[in-house]
Scaffold this motif. Structure first.
Motif, short mmCIF file in Angstrom:
data_model
loop_
_atom_site.label_atom_id
_atom_site.label_comp_id
_atom_site.label_asym_id
_atom_site.label_seq_id
_atom_site.Cartn_x
_atom_site.Cartn_y
_atom_site.Cartn_z
N HIS A 16 1.90 89.90 29.31
CA HIS A 16 3.26 89.88 28.78
C HIS A 16 3.80 88.45 28.89
CE1 HIS A 16 2.74 94.16 29.21
NE2 HIS A 16 3.91 94.39 28.65
N VAL A 17 4.39 87.98 27.81
CA VAL A 17 4.85 86.60 27.73
C VAL A 17 6.36 86.56 27.59
CG1 VAL A 17 4.61 84.39 26.52
CG2 VAL A 17 2.68 85.99 26.59
N LEU A 18 7.03 85.84 28.48
CA LEU A 18 8.47 85.60 28.36
C LEU A 18 8.64 84.24 27.69
CD1 LEU A 18 11.31 86.68 28.97
CD2 LEU A 18 11.24 85.40 31.12
N VAL A 19 9.19 84.25 26.48
CA VAL A 19 9.28 83.03 25.67
C VAL A 19 10.69 82.46 25.79
CG1 VAL A 19 8.96 82.03 23.39
CG2 VAL A 19 7.60 84.02 24.08
N VAL A 20 10.78 81.18 26.11
CA VAL A 20 12.05 80.48 26.24
C VAL A 20 12.09 79.37 25.20
CG1 VAL A 20 13.55 79.13 27.75
CG2 VAL A 20 12.16 80.98 28.70
N GLU A 21 13.14 79.35 24.40
CA GLU A 21 13.28 78.36 23.34
C GLU A 21 14.30 77.30 23.71
OE1 GLU A 21 15.15 78.16 18.81
OE2 GLU A 21 14.71 80.10 19.73
N ALA A 22 13.88 76.05 23.70
CA ALA A 22 14.82 74.94 23.83
C ALA A 22 15.42 74.65 22.47
CB ALA A 22 14.11 73.71 24.39
N VAL A 23 16.62 74.09 22.47
CA VAL A 23 17.31 73.84 21.21
C VAL A 23 16.46 72.95 20.31
CG1 VAL A 23 18.56 71.84 22.10
CG2 VAL A 23 19.49 73.13 20.17
N GLY A 24 16.41 73.32 19.02
CA GLY A 24 15.66 72.54 18.05
C GLY A 24 14.19 72.89 17.96
N GLY A 60 16.69 70.34 28.73
CA GLY A 60 17.63 69.46 29.41
C GLY A 60 17.76 69.84 30.88
N PRO A 61 18.56 69.11 31.63
CA PRO A 61 18.65 69.36 33.08
C PRO A 61 19.19 70.74 33.44
CG PRO A 61 20.31 67.75 32.35
CD PRO A 61 19.36 67.95 31.22
N GLU A 62 20.17 71.24 32.68
CA GLU A 62 20.73 72.55 33.01
C GLU A 62 19.74 73.67 32.76
OE1 GLU A 62 25.49 72.04 32.31
OE2 GLU A 62 24.25 72.23 30.52
N LEU A 63 19.06 73.63 31.62
CA LEU A 63 18.06 74.65 31.33
C LEU A 63 16.87 74.53 32.28
CD1 LEU A 63 17.15 77.00 29.62
CD2 LEU A 63 16.24 75.38 27.93
N THR A 64 16.53 73.32 32.68
CA THR A 64 15.44 73.13 33.63
C THR A 64 15.76 73.81 34.96
OG1 THR A 64 14.78 71.03 32.62
CG2 THR A 64 14.09 71.41 34.90
N ARG A 65 17.00 73.68 35.42
CA ARG A 65 17.39 74.35 36.67
C ARG A 65 17.34 75.87 36.51
NH1 ARG A 65 21.12 70.03 36.89
NH2 ARG A 65 22.77 71.31 35.96
N ALA A 66 17.79 76.36 35.38
CA ALA A 66 17.74 77.81 35.15
C ALA A 66 16.30 78.31 35.14
CB ALA A 66 18.44 78.15 33.83
N ASP A 236 23.38 72.13 28.46
CA ASP A 236 22.95 70.82 27.97
C ASP A 236 23.66 70.44 26.67
OD1 ASP A 236 21.04 70.54 30.09
OD2 ASP A 236 19.72 71.89 28.99
N ALA A 237 24.96 70.75 26.63
CA ALA A 237 25.72 70.52 25.39
C ALA A 237 25.76 69.05 25.01
CB ALA A 237 27.14 71.05 25.56
N ALA A 238 25.74 68.16 26.00
CA ALA A 238 25.82 66.73 25.70
C ALA A 238 24.59 66.24 24.95
CB ALA A 238 25.98 65.92 26.99
N GLN A 239 23.47 66.96 25.11
CA GLN A 239 22.24 66.55 24.46
C GLN A 239 21.98 67.28 23.16
OE1 GLN A 239 19.03 67.00 27.24
NE2 GLN A 239 19.97 65.66 28.76
N ARG A 240 22.89 68.17 22.79
CA ARG A 240 22.68 68.98 21.60
C ARG A 240 23.47 68.41 20.43
NH1 ARG A 240 21.44 74.63 23.14
NH2 ARG A 240 22.50 75.28 21.26
N GLY A 241 22.95 68.57 19.24
CA GLY A 241 23.65 68.14 18.05
C GLY A 241 24.49 69.26 17.49
#
Length: 406
Positions: A16-24, A60-66, A236-241
């Motif tokens: 079973h694979v838990l898939v996490v998508e980073a923005v973009g 980004g840093p916030e998602l990395t911590r999560a 990571d809103a500061a890094q998102r477009g």
């Protein structure tokens, strides 16, 4: 070959694979899901259900911590992979399989988690694109015919109020917030909408949650099992477009297929949360055909899916009168007018927009709605957590806007 090796080989067949998508990195996530299904593996619905954590794109840093907190919830045997791009997804899954089958690596990870030996196996991987770290560590992703898996001809496995999403809202991806000193978070008293005092529990939904908009976090105040109010933020809103509002537009042609594929992807999310995993798998197949530029086959499968869903009385009854939005409320929340109606109406609208994009003429303009995060927080108030997730999925979110200070 010992008994442990034999059992490891057998277990990997049903990973079973838990898939996490980073923005973009939507296309990377889609590639991982497609190859997961092709292997006969399944998409996980929570960390406890998962063997592999697949992180798509750069975090980004916030998602990395999560993700670090999420990783601690994975049971062994486990493996983590970082997938930088769609063309590296196959190799990454091969590495994950090898990590799961290595009893030596899994034993080292187990010892490290128990506080014995080195902690090399318990450390998140360095960013080597598609290589997993030393191993650290339900519904099928592919359809099985024209009918849902449930034994009753045309209905999903569970109505909206009791679908599987409710069982997994308590993971770190949507967890009760712990007190500063750690331990179990406790509810405190507060007035509900009727002025009566009830226990209030603070629960976070996102940023990592299956069938959930990328990067969205809702901080909810629960009165019993009902969301009394919610506040939205984006990691990571500061890094998102982020877009400021309105619509992004693109010419049909090369982008029309991707636009339709995104609609089918959102259809799959709604169906998965409604408990109809077979139909969700069929929607993903249509999505993959569109991205492979197989328009004719995709149009045929899309029409078949539409007929299947419209024949299902139970699905229609389950989604009717859930999360209704009128024209006035849509204007106030700065949501697209196409989202008028309830969850059933919005599901049918997604299918209609996908169909028009596939069959539309050359030069047609496709509108991609930008969804304000605070609007998402507003529409979930007054609903239980499981139903709220269904409502969010029905908003057909393609782009999240910036969080408004006002």
């Amino acid at each position: 070959m010992g008994v442990s090796d034999v059992l490891a080989r057998l277990a990997v067949r049903q990973a079973h694979v838990l898939v996490v998508e980073a923005v973009g990195h939507w296309l990377t996530r889609v590639a991982v899901e497609r190859l997961t299904s092709a292997r006969g593996w399944h998409l996980a619905v929570s960390p406890a259900d998962a063997d592999i954590l697949a992180v798509c794109g750069s975090t980004g840093p916030e998602l990395t911590r999560a993700l670090a907190s999420l990783w601690d919830q994975f049971p062994g045997p486990r493996a983590r992979i970082d997938v930088a791009s769609p063309d590296r997804a196959a190799a990454a899954l091969e590495h994950a399989e090898a990590a799961l089958r290595s009893t030596v690596r899994q034993q080292a990870d187990s010892s490290a988690r128990a506080g014995h030996g080195t902690d090399d196996g318990d450390r998140p991987p360095a960013r080597h694109d598609d290589h997993p770290a030393a191993p650290h560590g339900d519904h099928p992703a592919a359809p099985h015919g024209d009918h849902p898996a449930a034994s009753h001809g045309d209905h999903p496995a569970a109505p909206h109020g009791d679908h599987p999403a409710a069982q997994h809202a308590g993971t770190d991806t949507g967890a009760a917030q712990s007190p500063p000193g750690g331990g179990i978070a406790l509810a405190h008293g507060g007035e509900d909408r009727d002025g009566l005092e009830m226990d209030v529990l603070h629960v976070r939904l996102g940023p990592v949650l299956p069938a959930w908009p990328t990067g969205l976090v809702l901080r909810c105040h629960l009165h019993g099992d009902v969301i009394g109010e919610a506040q939205a933020c984006v990691v990571d809103a500061a890094q998102r477009g982020h877009a400021a509002g309105g619509h992004r537009t693109s010419k049909a042609g090369p982008d029309a297929g991707e636009f339709a594929a995104r609609r089918c992807d959102n259809v799959a999310r709604v169906l998965a949360l409604a408990g109809w995993s077979d139909a969700a798998g069929r929607a993903r197949v249509v999505r993959d055909l569109l991205l492979a530029d197989k328009r004719s086959a995709a149009a045929t499968e899309l029409e078949r899916l539409r007929r299947q869903l419209r024949r299902s009385r139970l699905l229609r009854l389950s989604l009717r009168r859930v999360g209704p939005l009128g024209p006035g409320e849509l204007t106030r929340l700065r949501l697209a007018p196409e989202l008028a109606g309830d969850v059933w109406d919005r599901l049918d609208g997604m299918l209609d927009r996908a169909d028009r994009a596939v069959s539309g003429g050359t030069g047609a303009v496709t509108a991609l709605p930008v969804t304000p995060p605070e609007a998402v927080a507003s529409v979930v108030s007054g609903w239980d957590v499981a139903t709220a997730r269904l409502i969010v999925a029905s908003l057909d979110i393609d782009v999240l806007g910036a969080v408004s200070d006002g």
